[in-house]
Design an enzyme around this catalytic site. Structure first.
Site, PDB file in Angstrom:
ATOM      1  N   ASN A 100      82.669  20.142  48.676  1.00 54.88           N
ATOM      2  CA  ASN A 100      84.004  20.356  49.332  1.00 54.88           C
ATOM      3  C   ASN A 100      84.137  19.915  50.804  1.00 54.88           C
ATOM      4  O   ASN A 100      83.342  20.022  51.439  1.00 54.88           O
ATOM      5  CB  ASN A 100      84.527  21.835  48.801  1.00 54.88           C
ATOM      6  CG  ASN A 100      84.567  21.969  47.148  1.00 54.88           C
ATOM      7  OD1 ASN A 100      84.516  21.118  46.728  1.00 54.88           O
ATOM      8  ND2 ASN A 100      84.436  23.079  46.751  1.00 54.88           N
ATOM      9  N   VAL A 101      85.394  19.727  50.873  1.00 57.70           N
ATOM     10  CA  VAL A 101      85.847  19.514  52.388  1.00 57.70           C
ATOM     11  C   VAL A 101      86.826  20.390  52.985  1.00 57.70           C
ATOM     12  O   VAL A 101      87.391  20.099  54.005  1.00 57.70           O
ATOM     13  CB  VAL A 101      86.487  17.972  52.355  1.00 57.70           C
ATOM     14  CG1 VAL A 101      85.366  16.819  51.918  1.00 57.70           C
ATOM     15  CG2 VAL A 101      87.612  17.840  51.566  1.00 57.70           C
ATOM     16  N   ASP A 102      87.103  21.591  52.003  1.00 52.55           N
ATOM     17  CA  ASP A 102      87.903  22.541  52.586  1.00 52.55           C
ATOM     18  C   ASP A 102      87.581  23.504  53.696  1.00 52.55           C
ATOM     19  O   ASP A 102      88.301  24.378  54.005  1.00 52.55           O
ATOM     20  CB  ASP A 102      88.483  23.285  51.101  1.00 52.55           C
ATOM     21  CG  ASP A 102      87.404  23.782  50.309  1.00 52.55           C
ATOM     22  OD1 ASP A 102      86.314  24.158  50.842  1.00 52.55           O
ATOM     23  OD2 ASP A 102      87.632  23.767  49.196  1.00 52.55           O
TER      24      ASP A 102
ATOM     25  N   HIS B 113      80.068  15.856  51.732  1.00 51.60           N
ATOM     26  CA  HIS B 113      80.854  14.764  51.992  1.00 51.60           C
ATOM     27  C   HIS B 113      81.934  14.966  53.069  1.00 51.60           C
ATOM     28  O   HIS B 113      83.079  14.723  52.898  1.00 51.60           O
ATOM     29  CB  HIS B 113      81.874  15.004  50.578  1.00 51.60           C
ATOM     30  CG  HIS B 113      81.240  14.564  49.348  1.00 51.60           C
ATOM     31  ND1 HIS B 113      81.633  14.910  47.938  1.00 51.60           N
ATOM     32  CD2 HIS B 113      80.097  13.766  49.159  1.00 51.60           C
ATOM     33  CE1 HIS B 113      80.480  14.391  47.089  1.00 51.60           C
ATOM     34  NE2 HIS B 113      79.654  13.760  47.756  1.00 51.60           N
TER      35      HIS B 113
ATOM     36  N   CYS C  38      89.558   8.988  64.609  1.00 51.45           N
ATOM     37  CA  CYS C  38      90.252   7.637  64.696  1.00 51.45           C
ATOM     38  C   CYS C  38      89.287   6.459  64.449  1.00 51.45           C
ATOM     39  O   CYS C  38      88.182   6.419  64.809  1.00 51.45           O
ATOM     40  CB  CYS C  38      90.482   7.513  66.496  1.00 51.45           C
ATOM     41  SG  CYS C  38      91.079   5.975  67.007  1.00 51.45           S
TER      42      CYS C  38
ATOM     43  N   CYS D 209      88.781   4.356  68.324  1.00 53.15           N
ATOM     44  CA  CYS D 209      87.920   4.956  69.341  1.00 53.15           C
ATOM     45  C   CYS D 209      86.900   6.037  69.000  1.00 53.15           C
ATOM     46  O   CYS D 209      85.810   6.568  69.413  1.00 53.15           O
ATOM     47  CB  CYS D 209      88.549   5.068  70.518  1.00 53.15           C
ATOM     48  SG  CYS D 209      89.444   7.051  70.119  1.00 53.15           S
TER      49      CYS D 209
ATOM     50  N   GLY E 182      81.123  24.985  39.793  1.00 53.18           N
ATOM     51  CA  GLY E 182      82.458  24.230  39.739  1.00 53.18           C
ATOM     52  C   GLY E 182      82.284  22.836  40.183  1.00 53.18           C
ATOM     53  O   GLY E 182      83.041  22.273  40.882  1.00 53.18           O
TER      54      GLY E 182
ATOM     55  N   ASN F  29      80.807  27.540  35.527  1.00 52.28           N
ATOM     56  CA  ASN F  29      81.865  26.460  34.987  1.00 52.28           C
ATOM     57  C   ASN F  29      82.603  27.001  33.827  1.00 52.28           C
ATOM     58  O   ASN F  29      82.006  27.017  32.875  1.00 52.28           O
ATOM     59  CB  ASN F  29      81.161  25.113  35.135  1.00 52.28           C
ATOM     60  CG  ASN F  29      82.220  23.889  35.253  1.00 52.28           C
ATOM     61  OD1 ASN F  29      83.282  23.883  34.702  1.00 52.28           O
ATOM     62  ND2 ASN F  29      81.758  23.028  36.107  1.00 52.28           N
TER      63      ASN F  29
ATOM     64  N   ALA G 155      85.219  30.544  38.385  1.00 55.54           N
ATOM     65  CA  ALA G 155      84.042  30.905  39.320  1.00 55.54           C
ATOM     66  C   ALA G 155      84.532  32.406  39.821  1.00 55.54           C
ATOM     67  O   ALA G 155      83.347  33.160  40.138  1.00 55.54           O
ATOM     68  CB  ALA G 155      83.718  29.904  40.480  1.00 55.54           C
TER      69      ALA G 155
HETATM   70  P1  NAD Z   1      85.343  17.458  40.215  1.00 55.26           P
HETATM   71  O1  NAD Z   1      86.873  17.544  40.512  1.00 55.26           O
HETATM   72  O2  NAD Z   1      84.639  16.465  39.516  1.00 55.26           O
HETATM   73  O3  NAD Z   1      85.125  18.482  38.982  1.00 55.26           O
HETATM   74  C1  NAD Z   1      85.623  19.837  38.981  1.00 55.26           C
HETATM   75  C2  NAD Z   1      84.738  20.742  38.162  1.00 55.26           C
HETATM   76  O4  NAD Z   1      85.288  22.189  38.462  1.00 55.26           O
HETATM   77  C3  NAD Z   1      84.925  20.516  36.677  1.00 55.26           C
HETATM   78  O5  NAD Z   1      83.612  20.525  35.948  1.00 55.26           O
HETATM   79  C4  NAD Z   1      85.714  21.772  35.944  1.00 55.26           C
HETATM   80  O6  NAD Z   1      85.349  22.177  34.871  1.00 55.26           O
HETATM   81  C5  NAD Z   1      85.523  22.958  37.063  1.00 55.26           C
HETATM   82  N1  NAD Z   1      86.346  23.911  37.435  1.00 55.26           N
HETATM   83  C6  NAD Z   1      87.776  23.786  37.046  1.00 55.26           C
HETATM   84  N2  NAD Z   1      88.102  24.987  37.366  1.00 55.26           N
HETATM   85  C7  NAD Z   1      87.088  26.030  37.821  1.00 55.26           C
HETATM   86  C8  NAD Z   1      87.112  27.309  38.163  1.00 55.26           C
HETATM   87  N3  NAD Z   1      88.194  28.067  38.413  1.00 55.26           N
HETATM   88  N4  NAD Z   1      85.873  27.784  38.490  1.00 55.26           N
HETATM   89  C9  NAD Z   1      84.744  27.095  38.201  1.00 55.26           C
HETATM   90  N5  NAD Z   1      84.622  25.755  37.887  1.00 55.26           N
HETATM   91  C10 NAD Z   1      86.062  25.101  37.800  1.00 55.26           C
HETATM   92  O7  NAD Z   1      84.846  18.215  41.263  1.00 55.26           O
HETATM   93  P2  NAD Z   1      83.407  17.665  42.019  1.00 55.26           P
HETATM   94  O8  NAD Z   1      82.236  17.595  41.169  1.00 55.26           O
HETATM   95  O9  NAD Z   1      83.169  18.611  43.187  1.00 55.26           O
HETATM   96  O10 NAD Z   1      83.780  16.255  42.624  1.00 55.26           O
HETATM   97  C11 NAD Z   1      84.797  15.309  43.014  1.00 55.26           C
HETATM   98  C12 NAD Z   1      84.910  15.373  44.588  1.00 55.26           C
HETATM   99  O11 NAD Z   1      86.043  15.529  44.729  1.00 55.26           O
HETATM  100  C13 NAD Z   1      83.869  16.028  45.419  1.00 55.26           C
HETATM  101  O12 NAD Z   1      83.088  15.114  46.136  1.00 55.26           O
HETATM  102  C14 NAD Z   1      84.623  16.563  46.389  1.00 55.26           C
HETATM  103  O13 NAD Z   1      84.409  16.026  47.921  1.00 55.26           O
HETATM  104  C15 NAD Z   1      86.141  16.122  46.322  1.00 55.26           C
HETATM  105  N6  NAD Z   1      87.131  16.892  46.210  1.00 55.26           N
HETATM  106  C16 NAD Z   1      86.878  18.274  46.842  1.00 55.26           C
HETATM  107  C17 NAD Z   1      87.901  19.290  46.850  1.00 55.26           C
HETATM  108  C18 NAD Z   1      87.995  20.432  47.992  1.00 55.26           C
HETATM  109  O14 NAD Z   1      87.552  20.284  49.158  1.00 55.26           O
HETATM  110  N7  NAD Z   1      88.385  21.621  47.307  1.00 55.26           N
HETATM  111  C19 NAD Z   1      89.200  19.084  46.120  1.00 55.26           C
HETATM  112  C20 NAD Z   1      89.152  18.135  45.349  1.00 55.26           C
HETATM  113  C21 NAD Z   1      88.173  17.044  45.308  1.00 55.26           C
HETATM  114 ZN    ZN Z   2      91.581   6.251  68.987  1.00 57.37          ZN
END
Ligand code: NAD
Ligand code: ZN
Length: 254
Positions: free
Chosen positions: A107-109, A124, A132, A135, A192, A218, A237
């Site tokens: 996640n990036v959050d 990620h 930028c 630069c 998740g 999950n 989760a």
């Molecule tokens: P994914 O979107 O591919 O899959 C999400 C998974 O979460 C699924 O298996 C789903 O069944 C499960 N899920 C749904 N609701 C849930 C809950 N309440 N509790 C637990 N599990 C739950 O996600 P991914 O595998 O992380 O990969 C996709 C890419 O998308 C990642 O690289 C990530 O960087 C990026 N992404 C990040 C964010 C964030 O930062 N929050 C949001 C969206 C996508």
């Molecule tokens: Zn710049």
């Protein structure tokens, strides 16, 4: 709650409670209860667009305004509002208890850090900063004005999130540390993640090969469930971790 589910929670609590070196691999599912939609699964962005296409670096280079409009602007609004949920807080608590030795997140959050985890590998990258394209100067995302899309740096260059887009390399130091943690852990919590984005999805395979117990949390099964996971605790989760932490409290008191 049915008995099977309760037994899975108890089992997970026992395994986590007796772990010497637990590590978590988290994906977008852990942040769903914080109001951030995942890419895949029900309610995911995937239903509206193809993230592999929109979140690909080639799409961004070709048309940054389109990617900002379709993906990044909404994500920014969502992330500005999001707060850690009980799953993030449980992982922070497990770190404070000395059980959890690191979080590898896709996640990036920034919600793991907001919850209090100190050792977080952002596989990620992070959405907290923009960079930028010309630069390389970095600017905190909350300081970025969206009155022009794409937003620009003082030098005129286009700003992009400091995340790894599809088609880009994982920073080698993150990959290296993630592998090390995966090799060393005795319990890996896979929370998740749909386990289809590589190389993150390979970390539980490494953990398993090195003798760890793999626990998935999950609502759905994943490609890991049949052969790699020792236990799948089905459910959102936040709810599952609330149950696990309560069961661990009982288990340690006894
Ligand atoms: P994914 O979107 O591919 O899959 C999400 C998974 O979460 C699924 O298996 C789903 O069944 C499960 N899920 C749904 N609701 C849930 C809950 N309440 N509790 C637990 N599990 C739950 O996600 P991914 O595998 O992380 O990969 C996709 C890419 O998308 C990642 O690289 C990530 O960087 C990026 N992404 C990040 C964010 C964030 O930062 N929050 C949001 C969206 C996508
Ligand atoms: Zn710049």
């Amino acid at each position: 709650m049915n008995t099977d589910h309760q037994q899975q929670i108890q089992k997970a609590a026992q395994l986590i409670g007796s772990a010497k070196c637990a590590v978590a691999l988290t994906g977008s599912g852990i942040s769903v209860e914080s109001g951030i939609p995942p890419f895949r699964g029900a309610g995911g962005l995937w239903e509206k667009m193809d993230p592999m296409e929109v979140a690909h670096i080639d799409s961004f280079r070709r048309d940054p305004a389109r990617v900002w409009e379709l993906l990044i602007r909404d994500l920014k609004e969502c992330l500005d509002r999001a707060r850690p949920n009980p799953a993030h807080l449980a992982l922070a608590r497990l770190e404070a208890m000395g059980i959890l030795k690191g979080v590898i997140t896709q996640n990036v959050d920034g919600l793991h850090q907001a919850a209090g985890n100190r050792d977080v590998i952002e596989f990620h990258g992070t959405f907290a900063w923009q960079r930028c394209m010309d630069c390389q100067r970095r600017l905190e995302t909350h300081r970025v004005e969206l009155d022009q899309i794409p937003p620009r740096c003082e030098c005129g260059g286009i700003l992009r999130p400091d995340c790894v887009f599809f088609g880009e390399m994982i920073p080698p130091e993150h990959l290296h540390r993630s592998r090390q943690l995966s090799e060393r852990c005795d319990v890996m919590l896979v929370v998740g993640t749909s386990a289809v984005v590589q190389p993150a999805a390979f970390m539980p395979v490494i953990a398993k090969q090195c003798g760890a117990t793999v626990i998935e949390i999950n609502p759905e099964s994943t490609p890991l469930t049949a052969n790699i996971s020792d236990l799948l605790v089905k459910g959102p989760a936040g709810q599952v971790f609330t149950g696990i932490m309560a069961a661990m409290a009982d288990y340690t008191v006894r």
